[in-house]
Design an enzyme around this catalytic site. Structure first.
Site, PDB file in Angstrom:
ATOM      1  N   LYS A   1      85.244  37.342  34.047  1.00  0.00           N
ATOM      2  CA  LYS A   1      85.519  35.978  33.612  1.00  0.00           C
ATOM      3  C   LYS A   1      84.215  35.275  33.248  1.00  0.00           C
ATOM      4  O   LYS A   1      83.225  35.367  33.978  1.00  0.00           O
ATOM      5  CB  LYS A   1      86.258  35.211  34.708  1.00  0.00           C
ATOM      6  CG  LYS A   1      86.694  33.811  34.295  1.00  0.00           C
ATOM      7  CD  LYS A   1      87.537  33.141  35.386  1.00  0.00           C
ATOM      8  CE  LYS A   1      87.962  31.743  34.968  1.00  0.00           C
ATOM      9  NZ  LYS A   1      88.795  31.058  35.992  1.00  0.00           N
TER      10      LYS A   1
ATOM     11  N   SER B   1      92.567  28.664  34.026  1.00  0.00           N
ATOM     12  CA  SER B   1      91.422  28.943  33.188  1.00  0.00           C
ATOM     13  C   SER B   1      91.100  30.433  33.053  1.00  0.00           C
ATOM     14  O   SER B   1      90.241  30.817  32.262  1.00  0.00           O
ATOM     15  CB  SER B   1      90.190  28.214  33.736  1.00  0.00           C
ATOM     16  OG  SER B   1      89.830  28.707  35.026  1.00  0.00           O
TER      17      SER B   1
ATOM     18  N   SER C   1      94.095  28.134  38.340  1.00  0.00           N
ATOM     19  CA  SER C   1      93.486  28.966  37.301  1.00  0.00           C
ATOM     20  C   SER C   1      93.687  30.460  37.468  1.00  0.00           C
ATOM     21  O   SER C   1      93.464  31.217  36.529  1.00  0.00           O
ATOM     22  CB  SER C   1      91.987  28.659  37.210  1.00  0.00           C
ATOM     23  OG  SER C   1      91.781  27.373  36.677  1.00  0.00           O
TER      24      SER C   1
END
Length: 480
Positions: A82, A157, A181
């Site tokens: 990520k 996210s 997220s």
């Protein structure tokens, strides 16, 4: 063969590499072929090593295995991190134009653990700017598109991670979670996302002593893979005094359990305190019915604590943390104007807070945590939807209304995730299927503090009974 291989679990891939059924080089070639085919359609992996460099890493992994060198649990597995986590020598942008050319000199603590476990870091997955919001888009790379319908959002996210995993570009993925997220993109892309108890996966933030509302976590297409990645990520670090446990965790031999008699409290829409798009509660209730057939005791219940108190505390503490994070940027007009409007707005909210405001939010957080402990005297798990809306068009930054009711901020539409976040409770998003338009959804299994194993056991029984993640998306899907 390619499709079947990349459809395999991470554990099966790793066992095959160790058994020399195929090599890390073979897997890397297939992974890049898949990325080259699918990623242009979904924009999930936004920084990628040249294939020759990735193959060189894979070749070294094969050579180490052939030489009998000690191999970690992820040895030879391609992995994209990520883009909020720093990766040595590999661009890390945080989804912000302020960092579009940033190349870290060192790995974050979690990435260092991945490398030590043998993962081959080949790239980064897309995020919204600084991870703010449950919709993955930014000014550098654009939006990430839903694995099952490319016209829709991936959520966020950890949207890039979720889509790369769902589309079989990756076998495992990492994420992080403050306002859903890990849970929201897992629900939107028919996979599993696990927000563990804060402190289980340490992070070297600026404050070593206060448990953050945000935490790192794993994503996977099945529960044993989820537990495998969690075991690599988890464990105390001496630089993070609130981290635990000292000896790390392994769950692989404890995932199967009889869940008969386990008590589940179904919270629904919090007795009307939340707006939820039609169809979501019905999917969750059908999933709960599956758990009931396995012997779990399902009971509709209420929170017994005003959700607005939870929201005010969570949103206030979040704004305070963002104001601190962006303080220097907000003081520089040229940098401030680069931020997306939602980030500017939230930082401004935090800058208006007083020390007494923050102390009150902390008091409320403590009150909610203690109330949640009382709930767990009656239930082993609590359950909520993982989102209040189905995936929406990718060009929409956030839903401004639900059921005709206005949302007063860019994250109010994800309010359903705040009870677990504010209480520091572990929460695992599991798939519950698709609506009539083919849009995925999930629900949160919420456990007692440090109750990760019990959550994984419930999710394991549920996954074996439903098998939702075996419904793989078709590359090129443009409509639900």
């Amino acid at each position: 063969m390619t499709r079947d291989l990349l459809n395999s679990s991470a554990r099966d891939l790793l066992l095959a590499i160790r058994a020399k059924t195929f090599s890390a080089v073979d897997l890397m070639r297939l992974t890049y072929a898949r990325i080259n085919k699918v990623n242009p359609l979904v924009n999930a992996i936004i920084t990628l090593l040249p294939e020759d460099r990735a193959l060189a890493m894979a070749r070294r992994a094969d050579e180490e295995l052939a030489a009998g060198q000690p191999c970690g649990p992820l040895h030879g597995l391609p992995f994209a991190v990520k883009d909020l986590e720093e990766t040595a020598g590999l661009r890390t942008t945080y989804g912000s134009l302020l960092y579009k050319d940033h190349i870290p000199e060192s790995d974050s603590l979690m990435v260092a653990r991945l490398r030590a476990a043998g993962a081959l870091i080949i790239g980064k997955t897309n995020v919204p700017e600084f991870g703010f919001g449950s919709q993955t888009y930014n000014e550098i790379f654009g939006p990430t598109r839903n694995a099952y319908c490319h016209a829709l959002t991936a959520g966020g996210s950890s949207g890039g991670a979720a889509v790369a995993l769902a589309t079989r570009m990756l076998a495992l993925a990492d994420g992080s979670d403050h306002g859903g997220s890990l849970r929201n993109p897992a629900a939107f892309n028919n996979i599993f996302g696990f927000r563990p108890t804060p402190g289980l996966i340490p992070s070297l933030s600026g404050d070593a002593f206060t448990l953050s509302l945000s935490t790192l976590g794993p994503m996977a297409r099945n529960i044993p893979d989820l537990a495998l990645l969690l075991s690599v990520q988890a464990g105390a670090d001496k630089a993070v005094p609130v981290s635990w446990p000292e000896g790390g965790l392994t769950f692989s031999n404890q995932l199967r359990a009889n869940i008969s008699g386990r008590r589940i409290g179904w919270l629904g829409d919090l007795a009307g305190q939340l707006q939820v798009e039609p169809g979501i509660l019905a999917l969750c209730e059908a999933a709960l019915a599956t758990l009931a057939t396995l012997g779990a005791k399902i009971e509709e219940t209420e929170l017994g604590f005003a959700q607005e108190r939870i929201w005010r505390s969570w949103s206030g503490l979040r704004a305070w943390g963002i104001a601190h994070k962006l303080d220097t940027v907000m003081r520089n007009p040229h940098q401030r104007d680069v931020l997306k409007p939602e980030a500017q707005w939230e930082a401004e909210q935090g800058l208006r807070l007083s020390a007494l405001d923050v102390a009150h939010f902390i008091d409320e957080r403590t009150a909610w945590f203690r109330h949640a402990l009382n709930l767990f005297e009656h239930y082993d798990y609590l359950v909520l939807p993982a989102a209040q809306v189905f995936p929406f068009p990718a060009q929409t930054h956030w839903p401004h209304t639900i059921n005709g009711v206005a949302m007063d901020s860019y994250h109010r539409w994800m309010e359903v995730v705040t009870p677990a976040t504010l209480g520091g409770l572990p929460a695992l998003s599991v798939p519950v299927g698709f609506d009539e338009q083919g849009r995925p959804m999930g629900m949160q299994l919420i456990g007692k503090p440090r109750g990760e194993l019990e959550l994984l056991q419930l999710a394991m029984a549920y996954d074996e009974a439903t098998g939702w993640t075996r419904h793989a998306p078709c590359a090129g899907s443009s409509t639900p």
